[in-house]
Enzyme design. Structure first.
Site, PDB file in Angstrom:
ATOM      1  N   ARG A 308       0.831  -1.206   0.000  1.00  0.00           N
ATOM      2  CA  ARG A 308       0.000   0.000   0.000  1.00  0.00           C
ATOM      3  C   ARG A 308       0.869   1.262   0.000  1.00  0.00           C
ATOM      4  NH1 ARG A 308      -5.345   1.427   0.197  1.00  0.00           N
ATOM      5  NH2 ARG A 308      -6.087  -0.719   0.357  1.00  0.00           N
ATOM      6  N   GLU A 718     -10.279   5.066   6.485  1.00  0.00           N
ATOM      7  CA  GLU A 718      -8.858   5.389   6.576  1.00  0.00           C
ATOM      8  C   GLU A 718      -8.408   6.655   5.847  1.00  0.00           C
ATOM      9  OE1 GLU A 718      -8.153   1.322   5.049  1.00  0.00           O
ATOM     10  OE2 GLU A 718      -6.428   1.386   6.386  1.00  0.00           O
TER      11      GLU A 718
END
Ligand code: MTE
Ligand code: HPA
Ligand code: MOS
Length: 767
Positions: A308, A718
């Protein structure tokens, strides 16, 4: 349905009536589970003798690795984590033995009587030391597009820098906890503080050497998780299960705060080297970045977290030539793990730092440099991993926030202020966010549900997602109530139970509502089809033929738009189906469409869509103490078509302030032996009420439905964490004002008071 529904457990949260695992009424024979942990960070367990300890009054069992019926293994992706140490000790706090006793006092007495011989070895604690020693946990992974080597040579300017960021403790209010209750034969029921019940179930089954069908994991809610319970609730759940299995009595383990903080993993600290090439006009041509993560002693999710970081290395910018390297390094500390943003914040931190430096070097406004480099609409819209950036909303957000926040005129005022003030400096910064939604491991993007309608017209929704405060159950309740056209109070979302909805993914990657919401809708749609099929026949008489598409579910009624006479209560319809022996229960399933990723080439389409946002923060810095206050933060954030604005705004505010904590006050201090020195709230500073910006404007982007998602919404959990970076860069901007922005401050995350003072000192003395 009104769009401002409150959290389904809000009342319970504030009155203390919400039942967390530690609040569950336990049977009177429940034992206290206790873990004997390693006092050293690296060494060898040479021998041990539990016989005296076992004689301690009130002690029911003491287990070592030898007493595990199945595999002594709880590594999730890579099998590199033992449940109990066999020989090699790898960090302070690693489990050596587990004790079941009447109470903690008896367990402590027993612990004192355990004999063991440990040989202590030299641990590696810091990332720098691990890198010097070459202690890679896995091979370096490279993602590349274009050709940086030929492009760097053509650039007008090149900047190279090294930056770092610290870790972050999750500080969920509920510490890790499990209650394991043995049943008949090899059955066992576990209440666990897990974000991933199916994985917890799987690991317990392997440890106990029983089928997964014998293991039921149940979770009503978590008192916060933030990624800290994606894998790291497993230890406590397995330990409690082993003890319950051995004693055939219920066993509860709940970690004390300090213990939890000492032995569980945190956000990954990164050491980042980058090189950025750009032209006089501020256009970025080439970027090289090397991410090094302190993984701790085992793999855990580190590789997915680095993945990520790689897919967020360019943030909202089109960079034609890019090379991203990433490595996880092994150290003798607890294994670092998922934390809101999952490597994204670290990746974005580096490119934002680079953008700020480029602006300083060219003497230009940082926001302008950022704007110039944003992804475009039809050209220059391919990410380094090959995914096309569709529905780019950064320009819409930019136009509105620049105007609403009065950015340019405030910047002028700030420069004036700084000219006139010696000991107070102000700074402002703008941070754009582009965040990819989906698990970056494609197969994880699946979810299930089970929707039951009872004959009184009430509905019970089961799904695989975990409620951790984020409002998932509220949103799922809304989705199902809307589908059936019934009041929200007729719908209840059940605790998450592995025997009701099996083989689920973690509630993580912000995709809880996206996926479980779709799965719940899928089940509801199947039921609606059954209603329509039945009612079409039931309501057709003689010459009138009822059309299924005319049947609607609204205001707790089922209505045939083609005939006024056909209008019944939802409950009546339910009973008609029941009497006709039609099932009122359905399973639902969802998989996110069109996701693929090739790990070899590092190309594919890992994300279903992107979330966009921009934040602008202004701070005032006291340059004598290093203290700052946030004068104002504006956030304009994209949640698609929000169907619960209260919850979405709450998520954005919470994520932002958690990001601010990571960037400013939260600092982990380890000594050379691997002891975490600040493991309680008096020495580890998370943001408090006074750290909230004096002016705090959080707005959702309007008129922004998202195609192909539940109710056209977007994930929210997030992405807004990244907005915390705007405070960090505002502090950096204020710091740079001490020598009139001649030099870029040497200031890393976290920008604690101490580090700010040091950076100011360096700038003033031109070190
Ligand atoms: N909000 C609260 N109140 N508590 C939490 O633990 N976890 C965050 C975010 N928001 C969290 C939270 C993280 S890390 C994720 S991945 C998402 O919620 C998970 O839930 P969702 O997918 O349903 O948004
Ligand atoms: N987020 C959270 N958990 C994960 C991910 C992710 O992207 N990928 C694998 N596990
Ligand atoms: Mo969130 S870090 O994906 O649990």
């Amino acid at each position: 349905m009104p769009n401002k529904i409150v959290h389904e457990s809000g009342n319970l949260h504030v009155t203390g009536k919400a039942v967390y695992i530690d609040d569950i009424n336990t049977p009177s024979n429940t034992l206290h589970g206790f873990i004997v942990t390693s006092p050293i960070a690296k060494g060898i367990l040479k021998s041990f003798d539990l016989s005296d300890a076992l004689e301690t009054p009130g002690v029911h069992a003491i287990l070592s690795y030898k007493d595990i019926p199945g595999q002594n293994q709880m590594g999730t992706i890579v099998h590199d984590e033992v449940i109990l140490v066999e020989k090699d000790i790898e960090f302070i706090g690693q489990g050596l033995f587990i004790i079941a006793a009447d109470n903690e006092h008896c367990a402590l007495n027993a612990k004192a009587k355990i004999k063991m011989e440990i040989e202590e070895l030299e641990p590696v604690i810091s990332l720098e030391d691990s890198m010097k020693l070459g202690l890679k946990l896995h091979d370096t992974i490279v993602m590349e597009s274009g050709n940086i080597n030929t492009e760097f040579a053509k650039c007008d300017h090149i900047i190279e820098a090294q930056i770092e960021n610290g870790g972050q403790e999750h500080w969920y209010l509920e510490t890790q906890v499990s209650l394991a209750i043995p049943g008949e034969y090899d059955e066992i029921k576990i209440y666990s503080s897990t974000q991933h019940p199916s994985e917890t179930q799987a690991l317990i089954a392997e440890a106990l050497h029983v089928g997964k069908h014998a293991v039921v994991v149940e979770t009503r809610r978590l008192g916060g998780a933030f990624g800290g319970k994606e894998t790291q609730a497993n230890n406590v759940a397995i330990w409690a299960s082993l003890l319950a299995n051995k004693t055939q009595k219920p066993v509860k383990i709940r970690l004390f705060r300090d213990e939890d903080q000492k032995i569980t993993g945190k956000r990954h600290p990164f050491l980042i080297n980058y090189k950025i090439g750009f032209n006089n006009d501020g256009i970025i041509k080439a970027y090289f970045v090397d991410f090094n993560a302190n993984a701790g002693y085992s793999s855990d999710l580190s590789m997915a977290i680095l993945a990520r970081a790689r897919t967020h290395a360019e943030n909202a910018y089109f960079i034609p030539n890019i090379r991203i390297e990433s490595t996880a390094w092994k150290t003798n500390i607890p294994s670092n793990t998922a934390f809101r943003g999952f490597g994204g914040p670290q990746g974005i931190y580096a490119i934002e730092d680079a953008m700020e430096r480029v602006a300083l070097k060219l003497g230009k406004e940082p926001a302008e440099i950022k704007y110039k480099n944003f992804y475009k609409h039809d050209i220059n819209n391919t990410t380094p991993y090959g995914e096309i950036v569709e529905n780019n909303r950064i320009y819409t957000i930019w136009d509105k926030i620049i105007e609403d926040s009065d950015y340019y005129s405030r910047k002028k005022k700030i420069n004036e202020f700084n000219k006139n003030n010696e000991f107070k400096k102000r700074g402002i910064a703008l941070t754009p966010v582009k965040f990819g939604i989906s698990f970056n491991t494609p197969f994880l993007n699946q979810a299930g549900s089970l929707v039951n309608i009872y004959t009184d017209g009430t509905v019970l929704v089961n799904h695989g997602g975990i409620e951790m405060g984020q409002g998932l159950h509220t949103k799922i309740g809304q989705i199902v109530a809307d589908e059936f056209g019934i009041s929200l109070n007729k719908v209840k979302v059940n605790a998450t139970i592995t025997s009701t909805v099996p083989n689920t993914s973690a509630t993580a990657a912000s995709s809880g509502t996206d996926m479980n919401g779709m799965a719940a809708k899928n089940a509801a749609d199947k039921l609606i089809a059954r209603f329509k099929e039945f009612l079409t026949k039931h309501w057709s008489a003689n010459t009138y033929k009822c059309q299924p598409e005319n049947i609607i579910f609204k205001d707790n009624k089922v209505i045939d738009l083609g005939n006024d006479l056909n209008n019944i209560e939802f409950t009546e319809a339910v009973n008609l189906l029941y009497l006709d022996r039609i099932s009122l229960s359905a399973q639902g399933f969802y998989k996110t469409p069109n996701l693929y990723f090739n790990n070899e080439t590092q190309k594919g389409r890992p994300f279903h869509y992107f979330v966009w946002g921009i934040s602008i923060s202004e701070v005032e810095l006291d340059i004598l103490t290093g203290r700052h206050k946030i004068l104002r933060t504006d956030i304009l954030h994209d949640t698609g078509h929000s169907f619960n604005e209260n919850i979405d705004i709450g998520q954005i505010e919470g994520a932002f302030i958690q990001g601010v904590g990571w960037c400013t006050s939260e600092e982990m201090k380890w000594d050379k032996k691997g002891n975490l020195l600040n493991h309680s709230p008096d020495t580890y500073k998370i943001p408090g009420i006074r750290d909230i910006p004096e002016i705090f404007n959080v707005e959702l982007l309007k008129n922004a439905p998202n195609p192909n998602t539940i109710k056209q919404s977007k994930a929210v959990g997030e992405p807004p964490f990244i907005h915390g970076l705007s405070v960090f860069f505002a502090i950096k901007h204020a710091t740079a004002a001490v020598n009139d922005h001649k030099k870029y401050p040497n200031l890393n995350i976290p920008a604690t008071h101490e580090k700010i003072i040091l950076a100011i000192d360096e700038l003033k003395n031109n070190k």
